[in-house]
Scaffold this active site. Structure first.
Site, short mmCIF file in Angstrom:
data_model
loop_
_atom_site.label_atom_id
_atom_site.label_comp_id
_atom_site.label_asym_id
_atom_site.label_seq_id
_atom_site.Cartn_x
_atom_site.Cartn_y
_atom_site.Cartn_z
N ASP A 117 52.68 -0.10 -28.22
CA ASP A 117 52.63 1.34 -28.44
C ASP A 117 52.29 2.12 -27.18
O ASP A 117 52.93 3.10 -26.84
CB ASP A 117 51.63 1.67 -29.57
N ASP B 292 47.42 1.74 -21.51
CA ASP B 292 46.24 2.53 -21.15
C ASP B 292 45.54 1.87 -19.96
O ASP B 292 45.96 2.06 -18.82
CB ASP B 292 45.34 2.65 -22.38
P1 IMP Z 1 44.81 -1.11 -22.91
O1 IMP Z 1 44.46 -2.57 -23.03
O2 IMP Z 1 43.62 -0.28 -22.50
O3 IMP Z 1 46.05 -0.83 -22.07
O4 IMP Z 1 45.06 -0.55 -24.37
C1 IMP Z 1 46.03 -0.99 -25.13
C2 IMP Z 1 45.78 -0.73 -26.58
O5 IMP Z 1 44.72 0.20 -26.84
C3 IMP Z 1 47.00 -0.09 -27.15
O6 IMP Z 1 47.93 -1.06 -27.57
C4 IMP Z 1 46.45 0.73 -28.28
O7 IMP Z 1 46.36 -0.05 -29.45
C5 IMP Z 1 45.08 1.12 -27.83
N1 IMP Z 1 45.08 2.50 -27.26
C6 IMP Z 1 45.03 2.87 -25.96
N2 IMP Z 1 45.05 4.19 -25.81
C7 IMP Z 1 45.13 4.69 -27.07
C8 IMP Z 1 45.21 6.03 -27.60
O8 IMP Z 1 45.22 7.05 -26.89
N3 IMP Z 1 45.27 6.12 -28.94
C9 IMP Z 1 45.28 5.05 -29.78
N4 IMP Z 1 45.23 3.79 -29.33
C10 IMP Z 1 45.15 3.62 -27.99
MG MG Z 2 47.96 -1.66 -29.85
#
Ligand code: IMP
Ligand code: MG
Length: 208
Positions: A125, A128
């Site tokens: 999705d 981040d």
């Molecule tokens: P990362 O590991 O920080 O890149 O985050 C990945 C996961 O965190 C994504 O697959 C989402 O499930 C969740 N995530 C990150 N940012 C958001 C947001 O703004 N809203 C909702 N879920 C988020």
């Molecule tokens: Mg996710």
């Protein structure tokens, strides 16, 4: 009577959740138009190859369902269940894979999706901090696929804890917490048909 009518209709529930948003970023037609573009690009890049799509659950559910129906290629779909947020608005940095065998005879062992010698496309999705996709890429890479690419619906413009290259990106967004169209906050809002920024004060409230 009016309140009961509003709360029992689907539109009413969507309006109810809309109140928790600061603003809408992408409505349904905008999302679908962008999916048309990405699907055309992927279909062109993988023509005459068989794709193995790895869907990262739960956030990518709507995205995967809508995108794959626009890709007229032979493909296989596998799902991975991953958690990194643990109910907070910031990633914990720890990525937990839920990859155990369903049957008790499997002994609860970790089972990777079948990706050896395949052209793998990971669908998630949102990108981040990069922790989740970096960990998934690394884990799948150990099974020696022919190729691995990453496709995300959203990518936050920010300095990441782990750099991850996304080959296909739906939309670039600012570093704000978004919900809807599969994206959640504490498990809620996934069924909103569009994507919006969650009101910041809701991020601070205790979990209910
Ligand atoms: P990362 O590991 O920080 O890149 O985050 C990945 C996961 O965190 C994504 O697959 C989402 O499930 C969740 N995530 C990150 N940012 C958001 C947001 O703004 N809203 C909702 N879920 C988020
Ligand atoms: Mg996710």
């Amino acid at each position: 009577m009016i309140a009961a009518l509003i709360l029992t209709s689907t539109d009413g529930l969507v309006i109810f959740m809309r109140g928790d948003l600061e603003r809408v970023l992408f409505d349904q037609p905008a999302i679908h138009r962008r999916l048309d573009d990405i699907a055309a690009q992927i279909s062109n890049d993988y023509r005459e190859r068989e794709l193995t799509v790895i869907a990262v659950l739960h956030g990518s559910l709507m995205f995967v369902a809508d995108l794959l129906r626009r890709i007229p290629l032979p493909l296989k779909l596998e799902c991975l269940s991953v958690a990194s947020y643990h109910g907070k608005a910031q990633t914990s940095g720890e990525v937990a894979f839920n990859l155990t065998t369903a049957s008790p005879s499997g002994g609860g062992q970790i089972v990777l999706p079948e990706v050896a010698d395949r052209d793998v496309l990971i669908l998630d999705d949102i990108l981040d901090s990069g922790h989740t996709l970096a960990a998934i890429r690394e884990m799948l890479g150990t099974a020696e696929p022919k190729s691995i690419r990453v496709c995300v619906l959203l990518s936050k413009k920010k300095r990441r804890a782990r750099e991850v290259h996304a080959d296909y990106v739906g939309f670039e967004i600012e570093d704000e917490f978004v919900v809807g169209y599969g994206l959640d906050f504490r498990g809620r809002y996934r069924n909103l048909p569009y994507i919006g920024v969650l009101r910041s004060e809701l991020l601070e409230q205790p979990e209910r």
